[in-house]
Design a protein around this motif. Sequence first.
Motif, short mmCIF file in Angstrom:
data_model
loop_
_atom_site.label_atom_id
_atom_site.label_comp_id
_atom_site.label_asym_id
_atom_site.label_seq_id
_atom_site.Cartn_x
_atom_site.Cartn_y
_atom_site.Cartn_z
N SER A 8 0.83 -1.19 0.00
CA SER A 8 0.00 0.00 0.00
C SER A 8 0.87 1.25 0.00
O SER A 8 1.93 1.27 0.63
CB SER A 8 -0.88 -0.03 1.26
OG SER A 8 -1.36 1.25 1.57
N ARG A 10 0.31 3.66 1.68
CA ARG A 10 0.36 4.05 3.09
C ARG A 10 1.63 3.53 3.77
O ARG A 10 2.18 4.19 4.64
CB ARG A 10 -0.88 3.53 3.83
CG ARG A 10 -2.13 4.28 3.49
CD ARG A 10 -3.35 3.82 4.27
NE ARG A 10 -3.04 3.20 5.53
CZ ARG A 10 -3.68 2.14 6.02
NH1 ARG A 10 -4.65 1.59 5.34
NH2 ARG A 10 -3.36 1.65 7.19
N VAL A 11 2.07 2.34 3.36
CA VAL A 11 3.28 1.76 3.94
C VAL A 11 4.47 2.64 3.62
O VAL A 11 5.25 3.01 4.50
CB VAL A 11 3.51 0.31 3.43
CG1 VAL A 11 4.87 -0.20 3.87
CG2 VAL A 11 2.39 -0.60 3.90
N ARG A 12 4.62 2.99 2.35
CA ARG A 12 5.74 3.83 1.94
C ARG A 12 5.67 5.20 2.62
O ARG A 12 6.69 5.72 3.06
CB ARG A 12 5.75 3.99 0.42
CG ARG A 12 6.14 2.73 -0.29
CD ARG A 12 6.14 2.91 -1.81
NE ARG A 12 6.42 1.66 -2.46
CZ ARG A 12 7.65 1.18 -2.67
NH1 ARG A 12 8.70 1.87 -2.30
NH2 ARG A 12 7.82 0.03 -3.27
N ASP A 13 4.47 5.76 2.71
CA ASP A 13 4.31 7.07 3.37
C ASP A 13 4.69 6.99 4.84
O ASP A 13 5.37 7.87 5.36
CB ASP A 13 2.87 7.57 3.22
CG ASP A 13 2.50 7.93 1.80
OD1 ASP A 13 3.41 8.08 0.96
OD2 ASP A 13 1.29 8.06 1.54
N ARG A 14 4.25 5.94 5.51
CA ARG A 14 4.56 5.79 6.94
C ARG A 14 6.06 5.61 7.15
O ARG A 14 6.64 6.23 8.04
CB ARG A 14 3.78 4.60 7.52
CG ARG A 14 4.06 4.37 8.98
CD ARG A 14 3.55 5.51 9.84
NE ARG A 14 3.78 5.21 11.24
CZ ARG A 14 4.24 6.07 12.13
NH1 ARG A 14 4.47 7.32 11.78
NH2 ARG A 14 4.44 5.70 13.37
N LEU A 15 6.68 4.77 6.33
CA LEU A 15 8.12 4.59 6.44
C LEU A 15 8.84 5.91 6.20
O LEU A 15 9.78 6.25 6.93
CB LEU A 15 8.61 3.53 5.46
CG LEU A 15 8.29 2.08 5.82
CD1 LEU A 15 8.68 1.15 4.68
CD2 LEU A 15 8.96 1.67 7.12
N LYS A 17 7.77 8.91 6.76
CA LYS A 17 7.60 9.78 7.94
C LYS A 17 8.53 9.36 9.08
O LYS A 17 8.92 10.17 9.90
CB LYS A 17 6.14 9.75 8.41
CG LYS A 17 5.23 10.54 7.50
CD LYS A 17 3.80 10.49 7.96
CE LYS A 17 2.93 11.24 6.96
NZ LYS A 17 1.52 11.03 7.19
N LEU A 18 8.90 8.08 9.09
CA LEU A 18 9.82 7.57 10.10
C LEU A 18 11.28 7.75 9.69
O LEU A 18 12.19 7.43 10.45
CB LEU A 18 9.54 6.10 10.39
CG LEU A 18 8.18 5.77 10.99
CD1 LEU A 18 7.97 4.26 11.07
CD2 LEU A 18 8.04 6.41 12.38
N SER A 21 12.93 3.88 4.17
CA SER A 21 12.37 3.64 2.84
C SER A 21 12.36 2.16 2.52
O SER A 21 13.24 1.41 2.98
CB SER A 21 13.16 4.39 1.76
OG SER A 21 14.38 3.74 1.47
N ALA A 101 -0.81 -6.77 5.85
CA ALA A 101 -1.69 -5.93 6.67
C ALA A 101 -2.94 -6.68 7.14
O ALA A 101 -3.44 -6.42 8.23
CB ALA A 101 -2.08 -4.68 5.90
#
Length: 108
Positions: A8, A10-15, A17-18, A21, A101
């Motif tokens: 998703s 969302r996974v890339r976006d969350r990573l 933000k942390l 990558s 997920a």
Amino acid sequence: MTVVHAESPRVRDRLAKLGLSVEAIEDVLRRAEAERSICTPLDPVSLPGNIFWGRTIRFLRETYKPVGWNSISPSNVSLLLASSGDFAITASSGSVETGYAALTPSTR
């Protein structure tokens, strides 16, 4: 073969933000897999897993320390601490559900 499941955006976006990558993590895992592949049936049965785990930690640290992450080992637990100090990551074995997920993964 090691596979990273990032199904998703969302996974890339969350990573991101942390400060992580998918591409960097995949590279770390490919390198650790290459190190593990030097083992033969004559090695102790636990060596391939230990090499993979240890090299994953090392390569994560080599990748992220230059951009501000810190290498720490409280109580001999090898961690990579975010520059913010808010969270840390490590390598751990996981069940076959790890990375999906819709499933419930666990460590061994």
